[in-house]
Design a protein around this motif. Structure first.
Motif, mmCIF file in Angstrom:
data_model
loop_
_atom_site.group_PDB
_atom_site.id
_atom_site.type_symbol
_atom_site.label_atom_id
_atom_site.label_comp_id
_atom_site.label_asym_id
_atom_site.label_seq_id
_atom_site.Cartn_x
_atom_site.Cartn_y
_atom_site.Cartn_z
ATOM 1 N N PHE A 1 22.335 -23.217 58.622
ATOM 2 C CA PHE A 1 22.647 -22.296 59.716
ATOM 3 C C PHE A 1 23.869 -21.447 59.379
ATOM 4 N N LYS A 2 24.882 -22.086 58.804
ATOM 5 C CA LYS A 2 26.087 -21.366 58.411
ATOM 6 C C LYS A 2 25.786 -20.361 57.309
ATOM 7 N N VAL A 3 24.932 -20.738 56.361
ATOM 8 C CA VAL A 3 24.629 -19.847 55.240
ATOM 9 C C VAL A 3 23.862 -18.619 55.708
ATOM 10 N N ILE A 4 22.891 -18.790 56.588
ATOM 11 C CA ILE A 4 22.166 -17.627 57.116
ATOM 12 C C ILE A 4 23.131 -16.690 57.830
ATOM 13 N N GLU A 5 24.057 -17.271 58.587
ATOM 14 C CA GLU A 5 25.065 -16.463 59.273
ATOM 15 C C GLU A 5 25.936 -15.713 58.272
ATOM 16 N N MET A 6 26.329 -16.377 57.198
ATOM 17 C CA MET A 6 27.163 -15.739 56.174
ATOM 18 C C MET A 6 26.405 -14.622 55.465
ATOM 19 N N ILE A 7 25.124 -14.844 55.173
ATOM 20 C CA ILE A 7 24.322 -13.802 54.520
ATOM 21 C C ILE A 7 24.202 -12.585 55.432
ATOM 22 N N LEU B 1 33.596 -23.776 64.557
ATOM 23 C CA LEU B 1 32.516 -24.748 64.521
ATOM 24 C C LEU B 1 31.186 -24.077 64.220
ATOM 25 N N ALA B 2 30.261 -24.839 63.681
ATOM 26 C CA ALA B 2 28.895 -24.353 63.438
ATOM 27 C C ALA B 2 27.975 -25.562 63.454
ATOM 28 N N ILE B 3 26.680 -25.304 63.524
ATOM 29 C CA ILE B 3 25.721 -26.391 63.452
ATOM 30 C C ILE B 3 25.598 -26.836 61.996
ATOM 31 N N ALA B 4 25.777 -28.133 61.773
ATOM 32 C CA ALA B 4 25.651 -28.670 60.419
ATOM 33 C C ALA B 4 24.212 -28.997 60.098
ATOM 34 N N LYS B 5 23.516 -29.603 61.053
ATOM 35 C CA LYS B 5 22.119 -29.985 60.815
ATOM 36 C C LYS B 5 21.448 -30.364 62.120
ATOM 37 N N ILE B 6 20.122 -30.306 62.105
ATOM 38 C CA ILE B 6 19.326 -30.836 63.205
ATOM 39 C C ILE B 6 19.204 -32.335 62.988
ATOM 40 N N VAL B 7 19.439 -33.104 64.046
ATOM 41 C CA VAL B 7 19.381 -34.555 63.948
ATOM 42 C C VAL B 7 17.995 -35.034 64.324
ATOM 43 N N GLU B 8 17.354 -35.725 63.402
ATOM 44 C CA GLU B 8 15.992 -36.221 63.637
ATOM 45 C C GLU B 8 16.008 -37.515 64.409
#
Length: 363
Positions: free
Chosen positions: A281-287, A356-363
């Motif tokens: 999520f952070k990488v898409i935002e950075m791109i 803050l950002a989302i790190a991952k979706i928790v399964e």
């Protein structure tokens, strides 16, 4: 194993295997949601009768004959289909590594052989898109170069499919993605295996790999000319800041851009020997923000839809370690929703909490 279950048969921990709609334009619950008791109550409240779910596999379910593979390959509580796909992914990485060693010794790529082990994985990945969000977990920093090539192939194929290209294009581009870095075999191992940032001279040496790659595959009839061009251009940028030629805008093909976005996304979401990984999520935002103007926005949006779509009710982990549930998704900033923290019930808005950002979706 995919099955349909009545709402009365559901229990917490079961994974949805398709989006759930209820006379709505958008799903009320998305595929790959791990159901909680609250989710089940929501489905019941909307009058949903049956849903398609994924049975899960645990270590005790794995045949004894398959328990000789790496411990990381057998994870508790993962879908059967994902366990099998990860096993095939690891085998493909192993096959690629063997071929890379041949290239390092001076042999030309046997593209027919590469095609034979990558195409089945690409085809499965197109139907099981959850693998796209797990590629950074599959990789390891010691063998990053091999994982990276397979991941770029998978991502490139998925993005082109998302953009509406036909299957022939998606599979050709996936093959091109896998071969894009074959020229790295001509770079000194001391540079490729360095555990710190490269010097300017070393980086200039690495930049030659696109030319090496094209030279290595240019005579093969199994790869189309537009795909060979994509391999040459996969480090070019629309603003002219890329290499090897510093080309701009229209002179860079859309296939080149798909390889470029796939390459950057996997590189930034993977742990390296000299730095930690970022969340998808952070990488898409950075791109989208920091690298604005370098990549085709249509390609970036296609990637976003594949790996960054978030929906209300999704359980997530934040970059500070806190767990929470998505309460609201902003239309203009969908990667920065409002989150209700599990620890204290406090609702935070990631549009105003930029640290803050989302790190991952928790399964």
């Amino acid at each position: 194993m995919e099955v349909y279950k009545n709402i009365s048969e559901l229990r917490a921990g079961i994974l949805l295997n398709e989006d759930v709609y209820c006379k709505t334009k958008f799903p009320i619950m998305r595929k790959d949601t791990e159901l909680s008791l609250e989710h089940i109550e929501v489905l019941r409240a909307f009058g949903i009768k049956r849903v398609k779910v994924e049975e899960r596999v645990t270590k005790k379910d794995v045949p004894e004959s398959e328990q000789t593979i790496n411990a990381d390959d057998v994870l508790d509580n993962i879908p059967v289909s994902m366990y099998l796909l990860r096993k095939e992914y690891n085998e493909t990485v192993s096959n690629y590594k063997k071929e890379f060693k041949h290239w390092r010794s001076g042999q030309r790529p046997d593209i027919a052989k590469v095609r034979s082990f990558i195409i089945p994985l690409l085809e499965k990945s197109l139907t099981q898109k959850r693998i796209l969000t797990m590629l950074n977990d599959f990789s390891n920093p010691e063998e990053y170069i091999y994982h990276h090539s397979i991941a770029v192939g998978i991502l490139s194929s998925a993005i082109s499919n998302q953009m509406g290209f036909d299957k022939g294009d998606t599979l050709q581009l996936g093959l091109a993605g896998v071969l894009a870095d074959c020229g790295m075999a001509k770079i000194a191992p001391s540079i490729l295996e360095k555990t710190a940032f490269l010097s300017k001279e070393e980086y200039n040496e690495v930049k030659k790999h696109t030319l090496f790659s094209v030279k290595m595959i240019q005579d093969s009839p199994l790869l189309r000319q537009d795909m060979k061009l994509a391999i040459l251009q996969h480090h070019e940028r629309l603003d002219g800041s890329g290499y090897p030629r510093g080309e701009k805008m229209e002179s860079i093909s859309v296939f080149s851009q798909i390889l470029a976005v796939s390459d950057v996304f996997h590189a930034m979401t993977s742990e390296r020997l000299y730095r930690t990984k970022h969340s998808s999520f952070k990488v898409i935002e950075m791109i989208k923000e920091e690298e604005f103007g370098k990549f085709d926005i249509k390609v970036v949006e296609a990637l976003h839809k594949l790996v960054g779509n978030l929906s209300i009710g999704t359980r997530v982990k934040l970059t500070d370690g806190e767990l929470g549930e998505i309460m609201f998704v902003h239309r203009d900033t969908p990667l920065r929703p409002m989150i209700k923290k599990e620890s204290d019930g406090l609702i935070i808005d990631l549009t105003t909490n930029r640290s803050l950002a989302i790190a991952k979706i928790v399964e």
